[in-house]
Write an enzyme that holds these catalytic residues in place. Structure first.
Site, PDB file in Angstrom:
ATOM      1  CD  GLU A  95      -2.264   2.478  -3.456  1.00  0.00           C
ATOM      2  OE1 GLU A  95      -2.957   3.223  -4.310  1.00  0.00           O
ATOM      3  OE2 GLU A  95      -2.788   1.453  -3.196  1.00  0.00           O
ATOM      4  CG  HIS A  96       0.001   5.800  -0.880  1.00  0.00           C
ATOM      5  ND1 HIS A  96      -0.632   7.349  -0.656  1.00  0.00           N
ATOM      6  CD2 HIS A  96      -1.304   5.094  -0.601  1.00  0.00           C
ATOM      7  CE1 HIS A  96      -2.288   6.848  -0.012  1.00  0.00           C
ATOM      8  NE2 HIS A  96      -2.538   5.443  -0.601  1.00  0.00           N
ATOM      9  CG  HIS A 119      -1.788   0.569   1.314  1.00  0.00           C
ATOM     10  ND1 HIS A 119      -3.256   1.282   2.446  1.00  0.00           N
ATOM     11  CD2 HIS A 119      -2.156   2.139   0.179  1.00  0.00           C
ATOM     12  CE1 HIS A 119      -3.907   2.299   2.646  1.00  0.00           C
ATOM     13  NE2 HIS A 119      -3.136   2.624   1.190  1.00  0.00           N
ATOM     14  CD  GLU A 142      -5.751   4.691   2.715  1.00  0.00           C
ATOM     15  OE1 GLU A 142      -4.005   4.868   2.206  1.00  0.00           O
ATOM     16  OE2 GLU A 142      -5.830   4.160   2.028  1.00  0.00           O
TER      17      GLU A 142
HETATM   18 ZN   LIG Z   1      -3.794   4.705   0.018  1.00  0.00          ZN
END
Ligand SMILES: [Zn+2]
Length: 1049
Positions: free
Chosen positions: A135-136, A132, A233
């Site tokens: 991905e960012h 994750h 998040e």
């Molecule tokens: Zn995210």
């Protein structure tokens, strides 16, 4: 707005992945569609469920690449398979890259909304959120595009209809869609460079992942805390109990390999991640041999292959993952006995019944995802078991008042290597856990003994047929999401697309063996020892324990720091801020220009006819054998008490049965003949006046052309002979609706915050707040707690008797030209059956004294037990047709990307932020999953000053315009064409005027509207809302006149 239910629609026999386990890193797509940004966006998100579904119905064409045959090689790719899928009118091409083994799937289809994706199998072996965070950070700048955050910058340089990146439990995909070929190339270049050549700077890791930083950057004596976009998040994600439950279910039923970890990241584990881990993970997983490319639409694809090969793949050799470990996920070893697992969660003081706040789920591990036929049949079986009032578990678990309804995890999940079927119940008293388990087993026994009603099976299969014909504006993305998991496990994609074969095989199996489906129930459910029983109960100290665990983690981190390292932290923070504030060169990024946009709108031809004195809008479209029907009854004349019950009325009116059919029979009819019948509240902002709106009830349905007569007979029966007497049924519906609303609060925080703030400045928004904001949630909770619902049901009946007639009615129908006469004839019969005489079809509600009534309070603080904030500030400006509106719209976009995003997301660590403009001219500032609150309001207030400083470039204005046109030019499916006019009264000539005006907005226009509507004078008239933990600081902001609302009392 009711929280959308899980997507149950079949897409090639596979689920669209559940939203919660997929962490879309960039929330801008949500922002664009979930806020009432514009007329266009409103149309696509109207809650009929119709509109978001269907686009371009293609005429079936031979592929334009006839020379692309199996075995041939193009640009380093070998064609492995070319296959026609007639049911979807598409051709599938499967290729693989000879040198690296990279896989490629192209779907050729006569659809202008072309899509692309590059994806990787990403299988973490810990819960630090590696895939994750990667991905960012890949989207934070790359070799060819070295500017900060090119991904976000492309949002303003593109006409993309979709841009995002998503992390699932075992894969990461980077998809986009656009209708413009130059844009497609631009985005492809940025996406590919991002994943293969990201800069992955340490500062990106710190910004997006986690970091230690002084609470106040300028004050080295302020406490050091943990910050980071993904860190926040994920705290937000797990603040919702059902998300936590879903994650734990996956981790516990598949504990043996990668699914035992949290791919999105566990907030208490994320801070163990190091920068080097991140770089190593990228090197291992983001290599061509582990990559999957997808393209879709009507653009020729050999050019895509060439670009990929020349620029990326040809630089790589066949590189297996570096540590030699295969990334494929093994099947889970099956258990010999069922397992139990118990977890705790945060108490939900909003629950209607405080003794019933627990959740239980029974999950069984089913077939391998690559067994296409089995997966398809389990999907059908799942619908038979848990969907709708005729399903077995609905009857035995939802209807008896044991729980508040199915937990969101309920259903069949085919995202993982081994697929999972789950039945879960939420809102349960823990002492009833045993009863649920007993009923689960009894239900299975009953199903095994009695089998399934043939009509019920037909209804489910009809639904699948309808789904094939009824395709969406984002069909290409839908396919991608539907196929990604199967592809990730190397399943047969072409076979999965052949849904008609799967239906045929199922029918044949049922014919050969009427027990066929029961055999599956026996095998996968009754006799399956790989069964997990997961229970979750609230713990009053949950929040405190979480906070303490975070504190301890922080203390361990701090204890390990030397004085010198602390000083470095302070410096690093300042450096990060400087980087974030630095003006930068974005000239490397490709961009579309305003001149690339067409000047004229595409006209939609509609005609207005009268049938039985009722105005009907007829829109002839290539609807692919489907008919779409909508009607609006105006409810201005309904008394205000009844108006507050209209949302509940819309929820129940099609589900209570009629004088002729019980609710179960009715549901079966609806399923057999239509794609669903729905009622929803219709509150349409007036486009010509500020404090005026239309309020009504919108009814909508669609069907295959052959079922048009039945569809209108159904409506006639529902509207004339609705039955509102079954109290038990009503109680069930109320309970389930209330529980869904309450459980969705954290998920819908942004919507609720905006709704609450806007209700203070505009009467239409106030009405919407009552119909779909926290006010409605509160109202539903109150009703769910009533010991006797008789008076409410009487009022619901009264609404039906008052509004279901010809008096204030108008209709619309979208159909193919060859069915027009037949459909209008059936409509005549239907309309003829309605009571009353036709009067004015459209009435406006005006409320000029609105300010006077609402003047005392200027802010609502909704205190909720969640660890993040949702902030909103609203201001009233002018209506859609006002000459200032286009300038305001461009201004809002400019402020969103150039001012709010850098301050609130990049620096503030919030998941998202923006400024939207509703058609009646309400400007809504918002932040989403925000660690800050008061500071964010200060930033909202500074927007006007930022504009007046005039420090934005002409390029920024151009980008803001492009951003607006992403929404304006978004594709509208044939079933929804003409809705601008029908729902909002916006004719094509108004759309054209608006378009031209948007294009000619100047810098001076923007500065002027900012001064007029955002400046000092406006501050006294704005509304604010904050959702989140109790925040005493607001007391100090006296001028804002906050009212504190304890939502958990
Ligand atoms: Zn995210």
């Amino acid at each position: 707005m009711i929280r959308p239910n899980r997507l149950i629609g079949l897409c090639c026999g596979h689920h669209i992945p559940k939203k919660r386990l997929l962490h879309g890193s960039r929330c801008m797509q949500n922002n664009q569609t979930s806020s009432n940004y514009s007329i266009e966006a409103n149309i696509r998100t109207t809650s009929t469920g119709l509109v978001s579904q269907k686009l371009k119905v293609p005429s079936f064409k031979k592929p334009e690449n006839p020379e692309v045959n199996e075995g041939k090689e193009f640009e380093g790719f070998v064609v492995q398979e070319v296959s026609e899928i007639p049911e979807f009118r598409l051709w599938a091409y499967r290729l693989h890259h000879r040198a690296t083994g990279a896989q490629y799937l192209h779907i050729q289809r006569d659809d202008t909304n072309n899509a692309f994706s590059v994806g990787f199998r990403t299988t973490p072996n810990n819960s630090t959120g590696l895939p994750h965070i990667l991905e960012h950070t890949t989207l934070c700048g790359s070799l060819c595009f070295p500017c900060r955050d090119p991904f976000f910058k492309m949002l303003n340089r593109s006409l993309a209809t979709f841009m995002n990146a998503m992390t699932g439990p075992d894969y990461t995909i980077y998809p986009f869609a656009t209708q413009n070929v130059q844009d497609y190339r631009n985005l492809m270049s940025v996406y590919l460079d991002a994943v293969f050549n990201p800069q992955l700077r340490e500062s990106d890791f710190r910004q997006e992942g986690w970091r230690l930083e002084h609470e106040n950057l300028n004050d080295p004596t302020s406490p050091i805390i943990i910050k980071g976009v993904v860190f926040n998040e994920m705290k937000g994600v797990f603040s919702e109990n059902q998300s936590l439950f879903e994650q734990k279910l996956l981790n516990n039923i598949l504990p043996g390999h990668t699914y035992g970890f949290v791919s999105g990241g566990d907030p208490l584990v994320i801070p163990n991640l190091t920068y080097n881990d991140l770089k190593a993970f990228h090197a291992q997983y983001y290599c061509p041999s582990n990559s999957r490319f997808y393209s879709y639409g009507n653009f020729p694809f050999v050019g895509h292959l060439k670009y990929i090969n020349d620029n990326y793949l040809s630089n790589f050799k066949n590189t297996p993952p570096k540590d030699g470990r295969n990334t494929s996920v093994p099947s889970e070893n099956r258990w010999s006995a069922e397992r139990h697992k118990h977890i705790t969660c945060r108490p939900d003081h909003m629950a209607a019944d405080l003794t019933k706040q627990s959740t239980i789920a029974i999950s069984v591990l089913c077939s391998d995802i690559t067994d296409i036929q089995e997966t398809f049949e389990l999907q059908v079986l799942s619908q038979l078991l848990v969907q709708g009032p005729n399903s077995a578990f609905y009857k035995t678990l939802v209807e008896p008042n044991i729980g508040a309804g199915f937990a969101p995890v309920t259903g069949y999940e085919s995202q993982t290597k081994d697929t999972i079927f789950t039945v879960g119940l939420q809102g349960v008293n823990p002492k009833d856990f045993g009863e649920v388990l007993k009923r689960y087993d009894e239900t299975l026994t009953k199903v095994l003994n009695e089998g399934f009603d043939e009509k019920h099976i037909e209804g489910v299969l009809h639904g699948i047929e309808l789904n094939i014909k009824h395709q969406s504006a984002d069909f290409g993305l839908g396919l991608l999401f539907g196929l990604s998991s199967l592809w990730n496990h190397d399943g047969d994609l072409v076979k999965a697309l052949k849904v008609e074969d799967q239906i045929y095989l199922l029918r044949r199996s049922l014919k050969d063996n009427p027990q066929h489906l029961q055999d599956k129930v026996l095998k996968y459910m009754k006799e399956n020892t790989h069964r997990l029983i997961l229970t979750m109960t609230p713990d009053e100290d949950y929040e405190a324990k979480q906070a303490q665990a975070e504190q301890e983690l922080l203390q361990t981190k701090l204890a390990a720091l030397s004085q010198q390292e602390r000083a470095v932290l302070f410096q690093q923070a300042l450096k990060l801020r400087d980087e974030q504030e630095k003006a930068e060169d974005t000239s490397s990024l490709p961009t579309l220009l305003m001149k690339d946009l067409k000047k004229e709108i595409d006209l939609t031809s509609v005609k207005d006819v009268d049938v039985s004195s009722i105005p009907i809008q007829v829109c002839v479209q290539p609807t692919n054998g489907m008919t779409y029907f909508r009607g609006i009854v105006n409810i201005k004349e309904l008394n205000s008490e009844l108006k507050t019950l209209v949302p509940l009325f819309c929820q129940v009116a099609t589900k209570m049965g009629t004088q002729r059919h019980s609710y179960r029979e009715l549901d079966q009819l609806v399923q057999l003949k239509t794609g669903g019948v729905s009622l929803s509240g219709h509150i349409a902002d007036d486009t010509m006046e500020t404090f005026s709106y239309e309020e009504g009830i919108l009814f909508a349905s669609y069907c295959l052309d052959r079922n048009v007569k039945d569809m209108f007979m159904l409506w006639s029966e529902l509207l004339n002979e609705g039955s509102f007497s079954d109290m038990k049924r009503f109680e069930t519906l109320v309970r389930v609706t209330a529980a869904d609303l309450i459980n969705g609060i954290a998920d819908m925080g942004q919507h609720y915050a905006i709704s609450s703030a806007a209700s203070l400045v505009n009467p239409a928004s106030y009405r919407k707040e009552l119909a779909s904001g926290l006010s409605y949630v509160g109202k539903m909770k109150e009703i769910a707690q009533m010991s006797d619902l008789t008076p409410v049901l009487a009022q619901i009946r009264q609404i039906s008797e008052t509004v279901f007639n010809k008096k204030h009615l108008r209709c619309a129908v979208n159909l193919s030209s060859d069915t027009e006469n037949a459909v209008l004839k059936e409509m005549e019969v239907f309309l003829g059956s309605l009571q009353g005489t036709a009067g004015l079809p459209l009435l406006k509600t005006q409320d000029p004294n609105y300010y006077l009534e609402k003047s005392a309070v200027r802010g609502f603080h909704h205190i909720l037990p969640i660890p993040v904030n949702f902030a909103a500030k609203s201001l009233s400006t002018v209506y859609y047709c006002h000459s200032h509106f286009p300038s305001l719209r461009i201004m809002a976009r400019l402020i969103t990307s150039k001012f709010l995003h850098p301050h609130i997301r990049e620096k503030g660590g919030a998941y998202g932020s923006g400024l939207s403009l509703s058609p009646s001219g309400v400007l809504n500032f918002y932040s989403y999953r925000d660690p800050n609150s008061a500071a964010t309001f200060d930033i909202f207030d500074q927007a006007s000053e930022w504009v007046s400083q005039n420090s934005f470039t002409d390029k920024d204005i151009e980008e803001a315009k492009l951003g607006v046109f992403q929404t304006v030019d978004a594709p509208i499916p044939p079933g929804s064409k003409g809705m601008n006019k029908f729902l909002y009264g916006i004719h094509d000539f108004l759309l054209q005027m608006h378009r031209s005006a948007l294009m000619s907005v100047t810098r001076q226009d923007i500065i002027e509207v900012a001064e007029t509507y955002l400046g000092q004078k406006s501050q006294s008239k704005c509304g604010r809302a904050l959702l989140g933990p109790k925040n005493e600081v607001l007391h100090l902001r006296k001028a804002e006149n906050w009212e504190f609302l304890q939502q958990d009392i």
